[in-house]
Design a protein around this motif. Structure first.
Motif: not given
Length: 299
Positions: A121-135, A181-188
């Motif tokens: 959930h933490t990783v998914s939150t930060y990915r959403a806040l980064a507009n799904n850009h990589d970091f 294959q990835q962690v995040g709102l768009q993948a899970m």
């Protein structure tokens, strides 16, 4: 999607997001967040969306929390243009991995991929806040399973050590090959009961200091079987609140020795932190101005 080369990652670790060579060699890996693989098929979207809404409105807390999650104590510098997707736009107080215990746990598999065992959930939150850009994101390697003979042996070991949850939101067993294959709102997938259990923490159950693995998923499974919800009920603040009241009452009224699932070896509700009574004051606060449901529904 932007990709970070090994050289760039190394430079990011050396500047602002640095970590000691000792910590890095022993426990800490820094990789692009899109490279992290999940060990469960679903997350609670509403939990993530609530956290996103909270951090979008408080940039100080956003970078403070992110630096802490990286084991870097807290934020040192940031400005109105700072972004998680641009690591050079902010800096942390300490090197990545300084507070090792703050970094989310992961394991290395025989396929050389890194699989997250805590913090979906933490990783998914930060990915959403980064507009799904990589970091770049740091994980703490608790087990290096790369020596195992095969991925089948790996997943068997993961199950034996309670490091994976292979069940979808409907309660059906999934195979490791079916995991995203990835962690995040768009993948899970979205598990609404996982979010419900998040909102009921401290209201219908108290998470033990030594919590059993996947405690929230077990409680969610119990609710799915004993207090099912229709998706439309969670589409409004009033409907959500009504269901949370019903779910809290059902959970505390159940026998403490009742198993969370039909499996005889599943934990009992008392082992999962079941409360004797509903914390009605805390429950009511969810719908008050500034409460979690009010933030979720932008009210």
């Amino acid at each position: 999607m932007k990709r970070f080369t090994p050289v760039l990652l190394a430079s990011l670790v050396a500047v602002g997001l640095s970590c000691s060579s000792l910590s890095y060699a022993q426990t800490i890996k820094v990789l692009t967040v899109s490279q992290i693989r999940p060990t469960q098929p679903a997350i609670g979207d509403d939990e993530v969306n609530y956290k996103v809404a909270t951090l979008q409105n408080d940039r100080q807390k956003l970078f403070e929390d992110f630096c802490k999650e990286m084991g870097a104590k807290g934020v040192k510098t940031f400005d109105s243009q700072s972004s998680l997707a641009t690591p050079s736009s902010f800096s942390c107080l300490a090197a990545v991995g300084t507070d090792v215990d703050e970094v989310k746990s992961a394991v290395i598999a025989p396929d050389q991929h890194i699989y997250l065992t805590d913090g979906h959930h933490t990783v998914s939150t930060y990915r959403a806040l980064a507009n799904n850009h990589d970091f770049p994101f740091a994980v703490r390697i608790t087990n290096d399973f790369s020596h195992l003979a095969s991925m089948d042996v790996f997943w068997s070991t993961m199950q034996q050590q309670h490091l994976t949850w292979l069940e979808d939101p409907q309660g059906n067993t999934v195979t490791p090959a079916q995991l995203p294959q990835q962690v995040g709102l768009q993948a899970m997938q979205n598990d609404p009961y996982r979010s419900v259990v998040y909102f009921l923490r401290g209201i219908a159950y108290d998470k033990p200091d030594q919590a059993l693995p996947f405690l929230e998923f077990y409680l969610g499974s119990w609710l799915r079987d004993h207090q099912p919800v229709k998706s439309e009920q969670l589409s409004t603040k009033a409907g959500y609140m009504t269901y949370l009241q019903q779910a809290a009452s059902s959970l505390v009224a159940a026998q403490g020795d009742e198993h969370a699932t039909a499996a005889d070896d599943s934990p009992s509700l008392s082992q999962l932190g079941q409360r004797a009574t509903v914390n009605k004051k805390k429950l009511a606060k969810l719908a008050e101005p500034g409460g979690k449901l009010s933030v979720l529904f932008n009210e």
